[in-house]
Design a protein around this motif. Sequence first.
Motif, PDB file in Angstrom:
ATOM      1  N   UNK A   8       0.834  -1.196   0.000  1.00 40.31           N
ATOM      2  CA  UNK A   8       0.000   0.000   0.000  1.00 40.31           C
ATOM      3  C   UNK A   8       0.873   1.253   0.000  1.00 40.31           C
ATOM      4  N   UNK A   9       1.929   1.224   0.812  1.00 37.99           N
ATOM      5  CA  UNK A   9       2.827   2.382   0.881  1.00 37.99           C
ATOM      6  C   UNK A   9       3.465   2.624  -0.483  1.00 37.99           C
ATOM      7  N   UNK A  10       3.860   1.522  -1.140  1.00 39.24           N
ATOM      8  CA  UNK A  10       4.462   1.662  -2.465  1.00 39.24           C
ATOM      9  C   UNK A  10       3.474   2.304  -3.436  1.00 39.24           C
ATOM     10  N   UNK A  11       2.213   1.880  -3.341  1.00 40.03           N
ATOM     11  CA  UNK A  11       1.193   2.434  -4.233  1.00 40.03           C
ATOM     12  C   UNK A  11       1.002   3.930  -3.969  1.00 40.03           C
ATOM     13  N   UNK A  12       1.008   4.306  -2.694  1.00 41.97           N
ATOM     14  CA  UNK A  12       0.847   5.720  -2.344  1.00 41.97           C
ATOM     15  C   UNK A  12       2.000   6.542  -2.921  1.00 41.97           C
ATOM     16  N   UNK A  13       3.215   6.009  -2.778  1.00 42.51           N
ATOM     17  CA  UNK A  13       4.369   6.743  -3.310  1.00 42.51           C
ATOM     18  C   UNK A  13       4.262   6.887  -4.822  1.00 42.51           C
ATOM     19  N   UNK A  14       3.782   5.841  -5.447  1.00 35.86           N
ATOM     20  CA  UNK A  14       3.615   5.868  -6.896  1.00 35.86           C
ATOM     21  C   UNK A  14       2.616   6.961  -7.300  1.00 35.86           C
ATOM     22  N   UNK A  15       1.499   7.012  -6.560  1.00 33.08           N
ATOM     23  CA  UNK A  15       0.478   8.020  -6.846  1.00 33.08           C
ATOM     24  C   UNK A  15       1.036   9.423  -6.647  1.00 33.08           C
ATOM     25  N   UNK A  16       1.844   9.566  -5.578  1.00 33.42           N
ATOM     26  CA  UNK A  16       2.436  10.864  -5.308  1.00 33.42           C
ATOM     27  C   UNK A  16       3.328  11.291  -6.466  1.00 33.42           C
ATOM     28  N   UNK A  17       4.106  10.340  -6.973  1.00 34.20           N
ATOM     29  CA  UNK A  17       5.012  10.696  -8.061  1.00 34.20           C
ATOM     30  C   UNK A  17       4.246  11.029  -9.339  1.00 34.20           C
ATOM     31  N   UNK A  18       3.010  10.523  -9.448  1.00 34.93           N
ATOM     32  CA  UNK A  18       2.181  10.877 -10.607  1.00 34.93           C
ATOM     33  C   UNK A  18       1.494  12.212 -10.389  1.00 34.93           C
ATOM     34  N   UNK A  19       1.677  12.782  -9.209  1.00 37.19           N
ATOM     35  CA  UNK A  19       1.152  14.121  -8.977  1.00 37.19           C
ATOM     36  C   UNK A  19      -0.158  14.175  -8.221  1.00 37.19           C
ATOM     37  N   UNK A  20      -0.602  13.063  -7.632  1.00 40.91           N
ATOM     38  CA  UNK A  20      -1.845  13.081  -6.852  1.00 40.91           C
ATOM     39  C   UNK A  20      -1.522  13.251  -5.375  1.00 40.91           C
ATOM     40  N   UNK A  21      -1.912  14.362  -4.783  1.00 45.54           N
ATOM     41  CA  UNK A  21      -1.672  14.512  -3.347  1.00 45.54           C
ATOM     42  C   UNK A  21      -2.613  13.597  -2.556  1.00 45.54           C
ATOM     43  N   UNK A  22      -2.117  13.122  -1.434  1.00 47.90           N
ATOM     44  CA  UNK A  22      -2.891  12.159  -0.644  1.00 47.90           C
ATOM     45  C   UNK A  22      -3.036  12.651   0.789  1.00 47.90           C
ATOM     46  N   UNK A  23      -4.263  12.613   1.270  1.00 48.50           N
ATOM     47  CA  UNK A  23      -4.515  12.844   2.685  1.00 48.50           C
ATOM     48  C   UNK A  23      -4.677  11.473   3.317  1.00 48.50           C
ATOM     49  N   UNK A  24      -3.747  11.120   4.167  1.00 50.16           N
ATOM     50  CA  UNK A  24      -3.680   9.755   4.691  1.00 50.16           C
ATOM     51  C   UNK A  24      -4.025   9.783   6.170  1.00 50.16           C
ATOM     52  N   UNK A  25      -5.150   9.143   6.495  1.00 54.66           N
ATOM     53  CA  UNK A  25      -5.625   9.186   7.874  1.00 54.66           C
ATOM     54  C   UNK A  25      -5.229   7.924   8.604  1.00 54.66           C
ATOM     55  N   UNK A  26      -4.687   8.090   9.785  1.00 55.87           N
ATOM     56  CA  UNK A  26      -4.234   6.918  10.514  1.00 55.87           C
ATOM     57  C   UNK A  26      -4.171   7.221  11.996  1.00 55.87           C
ATOM     58  N   UNK A  27      -4.179   6.174  12.796  1.00 59.96           N
ATOM     59  CA  UNK A  27      -3.796   6.414  14.182  1.00 59.96           C
ATOM     60  C   UNK A  27      -2.608   5.533  14.538  1.00 59.96           C
ATOM     61  N   UNK A  28      -2.004   4.975  13.493  1.00 65.44           N
ATOM     62  CA  UNK A  28      -0.809   4.169  13.732  1.00 65.44           C
ATOM     63  C   UNK A  28       0.391   4.970  13.273  1.00 65.44           C
ATOM     64  N   UNK A  29       1.227   5.313  14.233  1.00 63.96           N
ATOM     65  CA  UNK A  29       2.338   6.183  13.886  1.00 63.96           C
ATOM     66  C   UNK A  29       3.477   5.494  13.143  1.00 63.96           C
ATOM     67  N   UNK A  30       3.856   4.287  13.525  1.00 60.42           N
ATOM     68  CA  UNK A  30       5.108   3.755  12.982  1.00 60.42           C
ATOM     69  C   UNK A  30       5.174   3.745  11.454  1.00 60.42           C
ATOM     70  N   UNK A  31       4.073   3.420  10.793  1.00 61.76           N
ATOM     71  CA  UNK A  31       4.142   3.313   9.338  1.00 61.76           C
ATOM     72  C   UNK A  31       4.303   4.677   8.667  1.00 61.76           C
ATOM     73  N   UNK A  32       3.987   5.745   9.390  1.00 62.23           N
ATOM     74  CA  UNK A  32       3.984   7.060   8.761  1.00 62.23           C
ATOM     75  C   UNK A  32       5.381   7.546   8.416  1.00 62.23           C
ATOM     76  N   UNK A  33       6.356   7.166   9.228  1.00 64.52           N
ATOM     77  CA  UNK A  33       7.716   7.635   8.986  1.00 64.52           C
ATOM     78  C   UNK A  33       8.155   7.253   7.575  1.00 64.52           C
ATOM     79  N   UNK A  34       7.762   6.066   7.186  1.00 66.38           N
ATOM     80  CA  UNK A  34       8.155   5.572   5.875  1.00 66.38           C
ATOM     81  C   UNK A  34       7.297   6.183   4.773  1.00 66.38           C
TER      82      UNK A  34
END
Lengths: 516, 374
Positions: free
Chosen positions: A188-214
């Motif tokens: 999922x993180x890889x997909x988000x990065x891919x979307x970001x590189x295509x120019x789509x900004x993402x608002x990512x909601x979470x309450x789990x901190x550890x994955x956010x650093x990456x």
Amino acid sequence: MTSEPGADPATGTPLSVRGVSRRFGSVQALANVDFTLEAGEIHALVGENGAGKSTLAKIVAGSIRSDSGSMSLFGQPYRPTSRREGAAAGVAHVRQQLSLVRGLTVAQNLQLGRPGAPAIFNAASARAEVERWSDEFSLSVPAETLVDDMPLAVRQQAEILIAVAWGARLLILDEPSSALGPLETKALIALCHRLRSEGTPILYISHRLPELAELADRLTVLRAGRVVVEGADVRAADLREVATLMIGDVSLLEVNRPEIERGTTRLTVTDLSVSSTQEIGCHGLNFEVAGGEILGVVGIAGNGQDSLAKALTGQAKLASGHVVVDGEDISGSARQAIAAGVAHLHEDRSTGLAAAFTVADNATARHVRSGRFTRFGVRLADKIARHAGELVERFQVRPPDPAARASSLSGGNQQKLMAARELEKNPTVLVAHGPTKGLDPEAAKAMRDRCFAAAQAGGAVVVISADLDEVSDLAHRVVVLYRGRVTDAFPIEDMTSERLGAAMAGLTETMEAASG
Amino acid sequence: MADTSIGGDVGDASPEPLEDEGRRLTTSLSTSCLAVLMAIVLGGLIMLMSGENPLTAYTAMVDGAFGSEFALGETLSRAAPLAIVGYGTAVALRAGLITIGAQGQVVAGAIGALVTAQLFESGPSAVAIPAAALGGALFGMAWVLIPALLRAHFNVNEILSTLLFTEFAALLIEYLLNNPLKPPTAITPQSDPYPDNGILGLIIDGTRFHAGVFVAVAIGLLFVWWVRSDRGFSYDLYGENPSLAQSLGISGNRVIINSLLISGATAGLVGWIQAAGLLQRVYVQIASDIGFFGLVVAFLGGATPGGVLVAALLFGALQSGGLAMQSSEGIPASLSDIIQALLLLGFSIRYAPQIIRLTRGVMANFTLIGKRRK
């Protein structure tokens, strides 16, 4: 949807929220929130459950309206009155509970309700389009499989893919990783990065901190409806400090595992198999749980957990095997399970409570047909209300009003109400399915304490969960479920994320090979 | 994206009230009252459009429904079977089951009552009357048994199956009254006259106020007990949340079969009342529209004891008042039909979300078939 001519997505800040407030009844869900999503970023919106993250997401998506404040989208004033309007403006909201039609294929879902879709469904072109997008993002989303038959992670990918195909200019992902295992989260993180590189900004909601650093670039912290940190750089942020800011009172997060004396075996499961049309079922499970012991059953959601929970509480017909509590075989009889003192915290509060019924009826529902609180078969409302009042007091359900409807309580209080019903007496076996899932820190702590208390009182506790933190907080021992089989089992001290990840993904050799 | 879910996110602890997926079919009465009001107002407008004075019409209707001993008797004799069917349907409704087969069960009950009464033709009334009642109830139950078993064991949608059985009943009675049950002298399809010793007498001479009204009162009291009983609660719990009920040791199959049998028995009793009390013979049209209006009464009354009673009286009054209006003022009784139809419409709007959900359930059966074909 095609982007309108003249509205250049490159101009203007993708999303700017100014002074947004929203109240639900007596609760101020959002208070004067400012928030900015910049071009080309993944912006994490973090906060505990009930902090207002989802409310903000729904306001941005158009599903609900704010009481006050304003928003702009790519430089244009933005005031959506419906989710459809939000989608037409290019905002896609992928929610925790996915909104694909489960009885249709991905290709059909792609065209269903799509703005500007032709009146006649063209299977070939829809299929080609799904495949094209799937290739583009290096996914393997099948175009012609029913959504129902796909694993959750793939459903989620399909929903994101459809959002992009519809021309989303801004993506909101609401707790997307909550039901995923470690490997799926990586994808999922890889997909988000891919979307970001295509120019789509993402608002990512979470309450789990550890994955956010990456994952994320910046983060905004909400607490009780207010922004406490706005747009901090994730890499520079101290996640511990962020956690403190999220929660306010960090002591709620501390888990004080009590010393619990181990008793004799109370729950014995032998050769347990359940076949289910709805989910994967379980196959040839063997384990024992002693009094005072907490066993964690982990696995990605949908790998047989529901069947196991039902089998342990007598609700599922067993294809083979036995569930024995204190020497009594309770297999396949919920009535016997209750008589044997088995308690069940349902995973989903909407199925674990009678939402339209009163708190009193819910709190005492375990006594139904027991003859308690009745005369000539008629329920004695006074007695029921009095007894419920005591239970609600003991389990700190707020408001402590036996006449209130269960649906009017907050999630945390609903969970406490369910606990009040199930744990009125010390259970012989407690089956706790995601006991702290989706709860605010205070309620989560209360639930952990209930589990510990059940073990301390000599009960055998089985915690079924996809949340690894929850399991490591509670369990003494862990078994891993994959496709209804146990792929690994170890004491909690031996738990590493590598070992767990491999077992949850089915990469470990099946330990208990199915005999049948 | 197509937003197909009905409400918010369940897993989300935000202070919004949880989505009311499980909201009962039976929550508030206020919307039902609104439907009634809407029907009266719209009905008045339609009367205006057709050149009638709504005030005159409504006055004539109220007068024809409640204005005299005869009118009251007529209203009650029409309301009684509606209420009985309504209570029985409400038991099923509260358990989450939509049975629309009362129409056929009334027909079956009438046949059962007649056949039983003929068996006891020479006995004393004290035996013949209860025996015929039991016969009616048993035939009504028999008529819903197969749909109940199909629903319990194979999850076959009860709406479809009970509707089908209504068709069977219509065909069966047509056959019976043209062949084995038809007296040799009769020209039109009908049965022999109902045996004298089994007749439910009129309570007040010169009216149609018959003993069936007391049966309705008795069934009403039983329903009050049911709603407040522990067993009734367990059925309600199943209707609200089947998986929770089963986890608490309540057998879903038993709830399904029993509640449908109860609804069948009450409809069967109505068949008996129609045959033994009002018509004193069995005709093809013995059930008139009681089965269907009984269902409406159960819905409109929110499946509660008071609500069903009020709704039954309302429909009884509309039917008797409509006829009286025609005879006294020459205003067509079909205007009363229009008001009843408007009531139905109002009620379907009030229950739109539930109806949509149910339709989806029905459609799921077809999807399954589609899946297999693939």
